[in-house]
Design a protein around this motif. Structure first.
Motif, mmCIF file in Angstrom:
data_model
loop_
_atom_site.group_PDB
_atom_site.id
_atom_site.type_symbol
_atom_site.label_atom_id
_atom_site.label_comp_id
_atom_site.label_asym_id
_atom_site.label_seq_id
_atom_site.Cartn_x
_atom_site.Cartn_y
_atom_site.Cartn_z
ATOM 1 N N LEU A 155 16.036 11.653 -69.823
ATOM 2 C CA LEU A 155 15.966 12.995 -70.618
ATOM 3 C C LEU A 155 17.335 13.283 -70.905
ATOM 4 O O LEU A 155 18.278 13.095 -70.138
ATOM 5 C CB LEU A 155 15.579 14.051 -69.685
ATOM 6 N N VAL A 156 17.756 13.560 -72.387
ATOM 7 C CA VAL A 156 18.722 14.107 -72.898
ATOM 8 C C VAL A 156 19.073 15.683 -72.675
ATOM 9 O O VAL A 156 17.846 16.302 -73.029
ATOM 10 C CB VAL A 156 19.000 13.560 -74.221
ATOM 11 N N SER A 157 19.947 16.010 -71.960
ATOM 12 C CA SER A 157 20.018 17.678 -72.000
ATOM 13 C C SER A 157 19.973 18.171 -73.491
ATOM 14 O O SER A 157 20.319 17.917 -74.357
ATOM 15 C CB SER A 157 21.274 18.065 -71.235
ATOM 16 N N ASP A 158 19.573 19.641 -73.303
ATOM 17 C CA ASP A 158 19.417 20.406 -74.484
ATOM 18 C C ASP A 158 20.913 20.341 -75.504
ATOM 19 O O ASP A 158 20.664 20.305 -76.705
ATOM 20 C CB ASP A 158 19.239 21.843 -74.395
ATOM 21 N N ASN A 159 21.939 20.358 -74.712
ATOM 22 C CA ASN A 159 23.235 20.244 -75.505
ATOM 23 C C ASN A 159 23.785 18.902 -75.974
ATOM 24 O O ASN A 159 24.620 18.737 -76.480
ATOM 25 C CB ASN A 159 24.255 21.149 -74.935
ATOM 26 N N GLY A 160 23.030 17.773 -75.458
ATOM 27 C CA GLY A 160 23.276 16.362 -75.862
ATOM 28 C C GLY A 160 24.241 15.878 -75.140
ATOM 29 O O GLY A 160 24.446 14.762 -75.272
ATOM 30 N N ALA A 161 24.909 16.835 -74.195
ATOM 31 C CA ALA A 161 26.220 16.141 -73.432
ATOM 32 C C ALA A 161 25.724 15.280 -72.293
ATOM 33 O O ALA A 161 26.655 14.582 -71.777
ATOM 34 C CB ALA A 161 26.828 17.301 -72.889
ATOM 35 N N HIS A 162 24.488 15.465 -71.583
ATOM 36 C CA HIS A 162 24.075 14.544 -70.378
ATOM 37 C C HIS A 162 22.888 13.975 -70.562
ATOM 38 O O HIS A 162 21.862 14.421 -71.257
ATOM 39 C CB HIS A 162 24.040 15.599 -69.411
ATOM 40 N N VAL A 163 22.814 12.809 -69.900
ATOM 41 C CA VAL A 163 21.486 11.827 -69.874
ATOM 42 C C VAL A 163 20.961 11.924 -68.534
ATOM 43 O O VAL A 163 21.804 11.346 -67.580
ATOM 44 C CB VAL A 163 21.870 10.515 -70.499
ATOM 45 N N VAL A 164 20.046 12.251 -68.144
ATOM 46 C CA VAL A 164 19.130 12.234 -66.841
ATOM 47 C C VAL A 164 18.296 10.937 -66.859
ATOM 48 O O VAL A 164 17.379 10.867 -67.528
ATOM 49 C CB VAL A 164 18.338 13.584 -66.669
ATOM 50 N N ILE A 165 18.328 10.331 -65.658
ATOM 51 C CA ILE A 165 17.577 9.235 -65.664
ATOM 52 C C ILE A 165 16.804 9.264 -64.231
ATOM 53 O O ILE A 165 17.334 9.928 -63.273
ATOM 54 C CB ILE A 165 18.177 7.711 -65.783
ATOM 55 N N ARG A 166 15.343 8.444 -64.349
ATOM 56 C CA ARG A 166 14.838 8.722 -62.964
ATOM 57 C C ARG A 166 14.310 7.245 -62.915
ATOM 58 O O ARG A 166 13.187 6.835 -63.320
ATOM 59 C CB ARG A 166 13.628 9.429 -63.298
ATOM 60 N N PRO A 167 15.003 6.393 -62.196
ATOM 61 C CA PRO A 167 14.816 5.016 -61.895
ATOM 62 C C PRO A 167 13.614 4.831 -61.018
ATOM 63 O O PRO A 167 12.973 3.644 -60.884
ATOM 64 C CB PRO A 167 16.185 4.412 -61.540
ATOM 65 N N LEU A 168 13.115 5.722 -60.228
ATOM 66 C CA LEU A 168 12.020 5.868 -59.349
ATOM 67 C C LEU A 168 10.654 5.837 -59.938
ATOM 68 O O LEU A 168 9.890 6.121 -58.968
ATOM 69 C CB LEU A 168 12.368 6.337 -57.946
ATOM 70 N N VAL A 169 10.362 6.128 -61.080
ATOM 71 C CA VAL A 169 9.214 6.915 -61.567
ATOM 72 C C VAL A 169 7.999 5.828 -61.149
ATOM 73 O O VAL A 169 6.929 6.415 -61.313
ATOM 74 C CB VAL A 169 9.285 6.922 -63.081
ATOM 75 N N TYR A 170 8.350 4.823 -61.029
ATOM 76 C CA TYR A 170 7.130 3.789 -60.710
ATOM 77 C C TYR A 170 6.862 3.473 -59.037
ATOM 78 O O TYR A 170 6.130 2.733 -58.856
ATOM 79 C CB TYR A 170 7.373 2.503 -61.373
ATOM 80 N N VAL A 171 7.931 4.082 -58.402
ATOM 81 C CA VAL A 171 7.805 4.015 -57.131
ATOM 82 C C VAL A 171 7.184 4.740 -56.407
ATOM 83 O O VAL A 171 7.204 6.097 -56.617
ATOM 84 C CB VAL A 171 9.131 3.916 -56.254
ATOM 85 N N LEU A 172 6.166 4.568 -55.286
ATOM 86 C CA LEU A 172 5.406 5.772 -54.634
ATOM 87 C C LEU A 172 6.202 6.326 -53.745
ATOM 88 O O LEU A 172 7.018 5.749 -53.092
ATOM 89 C CB LEU A 172 4.052 4.996 -54.011
ATOM 90 N N GLU A 173 5.870 7.640 -53.209
ATOM 91 C CA GLU A 173 6.616 8.227 -52.460
ATOM 92 C C GLU A 173 6.471 7.633 -51.048
ATOM 93 O O GLU A 173 7.270 7.458 -50.057
ATOM 94 C CB GLU A 173 5.854 9.770 -52.094
ATOM 95 N N SER A 174 5.280 6.982 -50.626
ATOM 96 C CA SER A 174 5.167 6.339 -49.298
ATOM 97 C C SER A 174 6.137 5.087 -49.019
ATOM 98 O O SER A 174 6.734 4.651 -48.044
ATOM 99 C CB SER A 174 3.732 5.818 -49.313
ATOM 100 N N GLU A 175 6.344 4.469 -50.380
ATOM 101 C CA GLU A 175 7.251 3.121 -50.563
ATOM 102 C C GLU A 175 8.782 3.842 -50.162
ATOM 103 O O GLU A 175 9.540 3.153 -49.434
ATOM 104 C CB GLU A 175 7.381 2.411 -51.937
ATOM 105 N N ALA A 176 9.298 4.903 -50.742
ATOM 106 C CA ALA A 176 10.435 5.421 -50.759
ATOM 107 C C ALA A 176 10.624 5.984 -49.296
ATOM 108 O O ALA A 176 11.671 5.677 -48.785
ATOM 109 C CB ALA A 176 10.729 6.671 -51.546
#
Length: 299
Positions: free
Chosen positions: A184-205
């Motif tokens: 996700l790029v922030s509204d002002n374009g200054a920051h990039v948010v990433i979520r590398p765990l989107v395929y990882v289950l909560e139980s695994e984490a």
């Protein structure tokens, strides 16, 4: 996605040529491969990145920084990690253990003390759910620290269950169809948010954080774990469904990657004029009798 395919699509994360050390366990192998797949699918990392990791001290954020550090040591590309812990100001929050654990493992860590808890008490009415506002305020702190620390990416520890629950929360209570983006790029374009765990289950984490000996630190928010909150209700719903259909989480996760846009009612996705003109969304004429962008199949 196999390790070989992940390397082909994003060669910087897994590297056999440098003869890396093996993963410590089958669980670490599984989480590393899922994180690698997300990095590959959404191009989350680039050479030279300085990644700010939002580290609350919960199991998810510990899993995030640990697995990124594991991948960093194996990667062909060069990227660095810096942890930022946001203290919301709640009494009893053990930020010192977070900082000490990072120091013991050689992770750069910055603790930021805030009055977020007090701010929410002043803004919210009795009975309001604080989680959304808290998240936005904490995100603002991370944006500020990212600029100060020269971070090019902000990594958050949201996992597959978070994405599934957010999808259902928006569907049931907000009247829109969206989950959590992996990038996700922030509204002002200054920051990039990433979520590398989107395929990882909560139980695994949870299991991985425990396996690595990482301490679970509660946020000390009075609403934390409140079973009356909508997210907790949705979490219980998914758990109940999974007792009858054990693959329901994987099915919902797959659904978010397999959207039939022409089978939704949003005219922004399905402009009536385009449908009347018989034009597919790639600009090509559709087959006679078909619906734009779809194949004939039973509904």
């Amino acid at each position: 996605l196999t390790a070989a395919r992940a390397r082909a699509r994003f060669p910087g994360v897994l590297s056999e040529g440098s003869n890396p050390m093996p993963y410590r366990s089958p669980l670490e192998t599984r989480i590393a491969r899922k994180a690698t797949q997300a990095i590959s699918d959404f191009h989350l990392l680039d050479d030279g990145d300085r990644v700010l990791v939002g580290l609350s001290g919960g199991k998810d954020s510990w899993t995030l920084i640990q697995i990124l550090d594991v991948l960093r040591r194996r990667a062909k590309i060069d990227f660095s990690l810096v942890a930022v812990n946001v203290d919301s100001g709640y009494q009893g929050y053990d930020y010192e253990t977070v900082a000490r654990t990072c120091a013991d493992r050689g992770w750069e860590c910055h603790v930021v003390h805030t009055t977020i808890g007090e701010t929410m008490d002043n803004v919210l009415d009795a009975g309001d759910t604080p989680c959304s506002l808290c998240g936005r305020l904490r995100r603002g702190v991370l944006y500020r620290l990212a600029t100060e620390l020269g971070a090019t990416k902000i990594a958050l520890g949201h996992h597959a269950d978070d994405c599934i629950e957010t999808l259902l929360l928006n569907l049931f209570f907000e009247g829109n169809l969206k989950a959590m983006p992996a990038r996700l790029v922030s509204d002002n374009g200054a920051h990039v948010v990433i979520r590398p765990l989107v395929y990882v289950l909560e139980s695994e984490a949870s299991a991985y954080a425990k396996e690595c000996g990482l301490p679970g630190i509660g946020c000390c928010c009075p609403s934390c774990g409140d079973l009356s909150l909508q997210r907790q209700r949705v979490k219980r719903l998914v758990m109940d469904l999974e007792r009858e259909h054990r693959c329901v989480r994987n099915s919902m996760l797959s659904a978010m990657r397999n959207v039939s846009r022409t089978h939704l009612l949003d005219t922004r996705l399905n402009p009536p004029a385009a449908l009347r003109a018989g034009v597919r969304f790639d600009g090509q004429p559709r087959a006679a009798g078909g619906v734009a962008g779809t194949s004939r199949r039973r509904e």
